[in-house]
Design an enzyme around this catalytic site. Sequence first.
Site, PDB file in Angstrom:
ATOM      1  N   ASP A  95      -6.113   1.943  -3.335  1.00 25.71           N
ATOM      2  CA  ASP A  95      -7.291   1.571  -2.557  1.00 25.71           C
ATOM      3  C   ASP A  95      -7.748   2.709  -1.648  1.00 25.71           C
ATOM      4  O   ASP A  95      -8.784   2.599  -1.001  1.00 25.71           O
ATOM      5  CB  ASP A  95      -7.070   0.278  -1.764  1.00 25.71           C
ATOM      6  CG  ASP A  95      -6.008   0.391  -0.680  1.00 25.71           C
ATOM      7  OD1 ASP A  95      -5.282   1.402  -0.649  1.00 25.71           O
ATOM      8  OD2 ASP A  95      -5.898  -0.552   0.127  1.00 25.71           O
ATOM      9  N   ASP A 101      -1.313   1.668  -4.278  1.00 26.01           N
ATOM     10  CA  ASP A 101      -2.117   0.549  -4.792  1.00 26.01           C
ATOM     11  C   ASP A 101      -3.554   0.964  -5.054  1.00 26.01           C
ATOM     12  O   ASP A 101      -4.404   0.133  -5.371  1.00 26.01           O
ATOM     13  CB  ASP A 101      -2.051  -0.664  -3.864  1.00 26.01           C
ATOM     14  CG  ASP A 101      -2.759  -0.444  -2.537  1.00 26.01           C
ATOM     15  OD1 ASP A 101      -2.772   0.707  -2.053  1.00 26.01           O
ATOM     16  OD2 ASP A 101      -3.289  -1.423  -1.974  1.00 26.01           O
ATOM     17  N   SER A 143       0.818  -1.204   0.000  1.00 24.83           N
ATOM     18  CA  SER A 143       0.000   0.000   0.000  1.00 24.83           C
ATOM     19  C   SER A 143       0.858   1.262   0.000  1.00 24.83           C
ATOM     20  O   SER A 143       1.602   1.503  -0.942  1.00 24.83           O
ATOM     21  CB  SER A 143      -0.960  -0.028   1.191  1.00 24.83           C
ATOM     22  OG  SER A 143      -1.931   0.970   1.076  1.00 24.83           O
ATOM     23  N   ASP A 150      -3.281   6.414  -3.218  1.00 27.58           N
ATOM     24  CA  ASP A 150      -2.024   5.875  -2.709  1.00 27.58           C
ATOM     25  C   ASP A 150      -1.495   4.864  -3.733  1.00 27.58           C
ATOM     26  O   ASP A 150      -2.147   4.612  -4.754  1.00 27.58           O
ATOM     27  CB  ASP A 150      -2.212   5.283  -1.313  1.00 27.58           C
ATOM     28  CG  ASP A 150      -3.142   4.094  -1.269  1.00 27.58           C
ATOM     29  OD1 ASP A 150      -3.952   3.934  -2.205  1.00 27.58           O
ATOM     30  OD2 ASP A 150      -3.070   3.306  -0.315  1.00 27.58           O
TER      31      ASP A 150
END
Length: 485
Positions: free
Chosen positions: A240, A238, A86, A236
């Site tokens: 999500d 990734d 992440s 961010d």
Amino acid sequence: MGMNRVLVSQAAGGLAEYLKGYDKEPSIVIGYDGRKNSDVFARDTAEIMAGAGVKAYLLPRKLPTPVLAYAIQYFDTTAGVMVTASHNPPEDNGYKVYLGKANGGGQIVSPADKDIAALIDKVAAGNIQDLPRSDNYVVLNDEVVDAYITKTASLAKEPACDINYVYTAMHGVGYEVLSKTLAKAGLPQPHVVADQVWPDGTFPTVNFPNPEEKGALDLAIKVAKEKNAEFIIANDPDADRLAVAVPDAQGNWKSLHGNVVGCFLGWYLAKQYQGKQGTLACSLVSSPALAEIAKKYSFQSEETLTGFKYIGKVSGLLFGFEEALGYLVDPDKVRDKDGISAAIVFLDLVRNLKKQGKTLADYADEFTKEFGAYVSGQISIRVSDLSEIGKLMTALRNNPPAEIAGVKVAQFIDHIKTDRQSDILVFNLENGGRLIARPSGTEPKIKFYLDARGKDPKDADRVLAEFDEGVRHILRQDAYGKQDC
């Protein structure tokens, strides 16, 4: 020890054993982001799954975590794995595990996490060279990506053309999918932060690739000023999570708190869902304002433990969020936070406001008139010795303050003693304020979450400032021993 192929092989081997005991015909879909070796770890996972007799699908390239979460439901697989860390520092990587079918495609929770961990330990005690591998897995084409884009684009109620905004992917994997979704939805493309728009696992332009971190949006703000943009949105790495920044009346840019964005989205969707039955949910440490929205529109409301692994399991969920920039706006599609879908709904909200001749500032004013002025703050106390966390939590538990900043504590809740059985302390104040204390799940620190209300935003800010100083004053006392907070 950092993430490496040995650890990944052990994790994959243990998870494969769990899935074979969980489903007669186990299957798994695997995704990966743009971090160093994410693709290598994903292929290792696919090979070990296939070698263990688990039908394995590998996403075609670096893609957002929400696409992987959607793929679990799309292919009706037993499980999913996303190789990502992440918004963590560049040297980190991680392994995010989901369970599909009866579990709905959400992240694993207890007892599954403990059962899988025990099987991983069992594999680790042996020789990973003995784990069978196979290249008999399926590398997927773009069918599932296109399906995700189509489904996400449908969240926009109408096309729009007059939105001037900036986007940054924070060196992550969000831009390609977001751009295609915008085109499908008939929404305008953003001005992009060119140095941050494509995946780069070294994250060269930021200290931490976390849009919450101070300075992370500096390049985006520079572009926004050049383009005279109305706002900034950021994913961010990734994709999500979603961050939003806006200029104030003096032209100074500031990031909106996750509670603000969560309540904006929750209110917008609640009005659309009016007449339906369902639940608006947020984590325990997120704004109590969402419960007021739910009450106004006759929905159920629920507070969960921190993390989307709990929010995603709420029955009848219509919308969920957590203050750390995570939003679930389409529970039928994914059961995890989704920064791409949240961006589309946010842009649709802006479109709707423009249609009425209104701005985000107008929307904020309307929210205050409807529900009151809510503000949130946070105090973090970092420790050098982990035992200090337990000592401070014990001191607060055994000797809870009777008042904070001159306001009486109306209710003290120790969630170790409730059915949540979690190390969380809640102090509800007579004036509607709330203090929550809990150890961080990822860092050596205790977090204190402050929520305050006021007659208007200025008054709420004043109340929060007094609340913040009151909490710090208490923590400096000998009973708690945090003189440096």
